[in-house]
Design a protein around this motif. Structure first.
Motif, short mmCIF file in Angstrom:
data_model
loop_
_atom_site.label_atom_id
_atom_site.label_comp_id
_atom_site.label_asym_id
_atom_site.label_seq_id
_atom_site.Cartn_x
_atom_site.Cartn_y
_atom_site.Cartn_z
N THR A 1 0.86 -1.18 0.00
CA THR A 1 0.00 0.00 0.00
C THR A 1 0.90 1.23 0.00
OG1 THR A 1 -1.72 -1.14 1.26
CG2 THR A 1 -1.77 1.27 1.27
N GLN A 2 0.68 2.14 -0.96
CA GLN A 2 1.48 3.37 -1.02
C GLN A 2 0.65 4.55 -0.54
OE1 GLN A 2 4.36 4.04 -4.32
NE2 GLN A 2 3.22 2.41 -5.37
N ILE A 3 1.26 5.36 0.32
CA ILE A 3 0.65 6.61 0.76
C ILE A 3 1.60 7.72 0.36
CG2 ILE A 3 -0.17 7.97 2.72
CD1 ILE A 3 -0.77 5.34 4.17
N ASN A 4 1.22 8.53 -0.61
CA ASN A 4 2.11 9.55 -1.16
C ASN A 4 1.63 10.96 -0.81
OD1 ASN A 4 3.86 7.71 -2.77
ND2 ASN A 4 1.93 7.27 -3.82
N GLY A 5 2.57 11.88 -0.71
CA GLY A 5 2.22 13.27 -0.43
C GLY A 5 1.77 13.51 1.00
N LYS A 6 2.10 12.60 1.91
CA LYS A 6 1.72 12.74 3.31
C LYS A 6 2.95 12.59 4.20
CE LYS A 6 -2.63 12.95 2.21
NZ LYS A 6 -3.36 14.26 2.30
N SER A 7 3.02 13.40 5.25
CA SER A 7 4.14 13.35 6.19
C SER A 7 3.70 12.72 7.50
CB SER A 7 4.67 14.75 6.47
OG SER A 7 5.17 15.34 5.29
N VAL A 8 4.63 12.04 8.16
CA VAL A 8 4.37 11.47 9.48
C VAL A 8 4.64 12.56 10.52
CG1 VAL A 8 5.10 9.73 11.16
CG2 VAL A 8 4.99 9.15 8.72
N VAL A 9 3.68 12.74 11.43
CA VAL A 9 3.84 13.76 12.47
C VAL A 9 3.96 13.15 13.86
CG1 VAL A 9 2.66 15.55 11.13
CG2 VAL A 9 1.32 14.07 12.64
#
Length: 420
Positions: A144-152
């Motif tokens: 599963t790819q999650i793109n354009g998101k940062s981990v906070v």
């Protein structure tokens, strides 16, 4: 009634994926593909959008892949997509000297003919490698790819790990892997500190077109302010990694293209005829940074997140891919034994496998840089004589060739081209 923490632990039993990887550059996708091949589900999170990462334009960035790294790419099904764009490195020539004054008469020359296995390695452009990885991940139903998101935020719990994204979404897994570079947020959030120092050098990175063929020869020219690597690309093109004192590097990079080439020319020489820039130019500050631990509570670090070193030997990506191969093997074997993938016992096996090797490599690159990036006449004499001795001893030369090809040490199965 169950308390909130217990409910949260029970909720985590229904994981998003077995493994959550932060960082979708090169090491992250390589690890994801290696893990899904042995039955693990993986989520890969990257802050950049897909369009940016899949840009097909040539930007000048390239990588020197050791033979062992090429074997890993072949084992995880990526090599076929980049093979036609890969330039074999058939020889390596190492010299010492001053810009415009020509090399020292003492040098080292390594030839792939001293290996039974093939070329010492391959040069592959960043654009081809990234697209191959992204296409392979898109075709893999276990990723599963999650793109354009940062981990906070991230949190380790008894039954797993939870990651919060900048849009408030939550991703869960059994283990969190940080493949997010030298300034790893994964490591910082896990409380893992780093040791290192700045070299006061900056790498100027670009590609050039040249008049004459390079014949698959890679060059490393040591100068007082830092080394210059000239690495063969497909066609009459080469990748340049050129180290200078930081202030000078920024001044050079700000120049117009023609002026930039004029500064490069005396350092480069005329052995490949006329030269001109191909693609963009980049600068990278050079430092040594090693995580004090490669593992934490349900967290493990890979690649530059674990160890960033001087590019003097071109081993940054190769060291990261060794991490990938070792971690995939450790996790896969642990899973087959029914162990908790994120237990400290399992993660310590990875750390023990990789920490000594990376510490040795970091020390070697640091020593080489300090030894060669100066104009001390006694040191110059000593290193020139040393290069002459290495060049005259076939057994020692063959050892260096095998080291450059990544064929020494305790190799994980994937780097031998074998399935786990």
């Amino acid at each position: 009634m169950d308390n909130p923490e217990r409910l949260r632990i029970l909720h985590l039993m229904d994981m998003t994926s077995d493994i959550v990887i932060v960082g979708g550059g090169l090491n992250g996708p390589a690890l994801a593909l290696a893990l899904t091949a042995t039955g693990h589900s993986v989520t890969v999170i990257d802050a950049l959008p897909v369009k940016t990462r899949k840009n097909a334009a040539f930007d000048g960035r390239s990588y020197a892949l050791a033979l062992a790294s090429q074997r890993l790419l072949q084992a995880i099904g990526v090599w076929e997509a980049v093979e036609d764009h890969a330039q074999p490195m058939l020889e390596i020539k190492v010299t010492d000297g001053h810009a415009g004054a020509g090399p020292s008469p003492f040098f080292m020359h390594f030839d792939h003919a001293e290996l039974e296995e093939g070329p010492m390695g391959y040069m592959v452009e960043d654009r081809h490698l990234r697209r191959a990885f992204m296409n392979a991940m898109a075709a893999d139903p276990m990723i599963t790819q999650i793109n354009g998101k940062s981990v906070v935020a991230q949190q380790a719990l008894q039954a797993g790990v939870s990651v919060t994204l900048d849009d408030g979404a939550e991703v869960t897994g059994k283990l969190l892997v940080g493949c997010d570079g030298r300034k790893s947020g994964t490591a910082t959030r896990a409380g893992i500190k780093r040791t290192g120092w700045d070299y006061g050098q900056t790498a100027l990175v670009c590609a050039i077109e040249h008049e004459l063929p390079h014949n698959g020869v890679a060059h490393q020219f040591f100068m007082p302010h830092g080394p210059l690597a000239i690495l063969p690309l497909t066609g009459n093109r080469s990748s340049i990694v050129w180290s200078e004192k930081t202030d000078m590097a920024h001044r050079i990079n700000a120049m117009e293209p023609d002026d930039y080439v004029q500064v490069l020319r005396p350092r480069f020489g005329d052995f490949l005829g006329q030269i001109k820039l191909a693609g963009d130019r980049f600068t990278y500050p050079l430092n040594l940074t090693v995580a004090n631990s490669f593992v934490g509570d349900r967290v493990v670090l890979v690649g530059d997140a674990a160890h960033g070193m001087h590019p003097i030997a071109g081993q940054g990506l190769n060291a990261g891919l060794r991490d990938v191969a070792a971690l995939a093997e450790v996790l896969t074997l642990a899973g087959r034994r029914g162990e908790d993938l994120a237990s400290q016992l399992v993660l310590e096996r990875y750390q023990q496998w990789r920490r000594f090797d990376t510490a040795t490599l970091a020390l070697a690159t640091d020593t080489f840089n300090r030894l060669f990036s100066n104009d001390n006449p006694l040191l110059r004499l000593g290193r020139d004589i040393g290069m002459g001795i290495v060049g005259s001893l076939p057994g020692l030369k063959r050892g260096f060739v095998r080291e450059a090809a990544g064929l020494t040490g305790d190799l994980p199965k994937l780097m031998q081209g074998r399935a786990i």
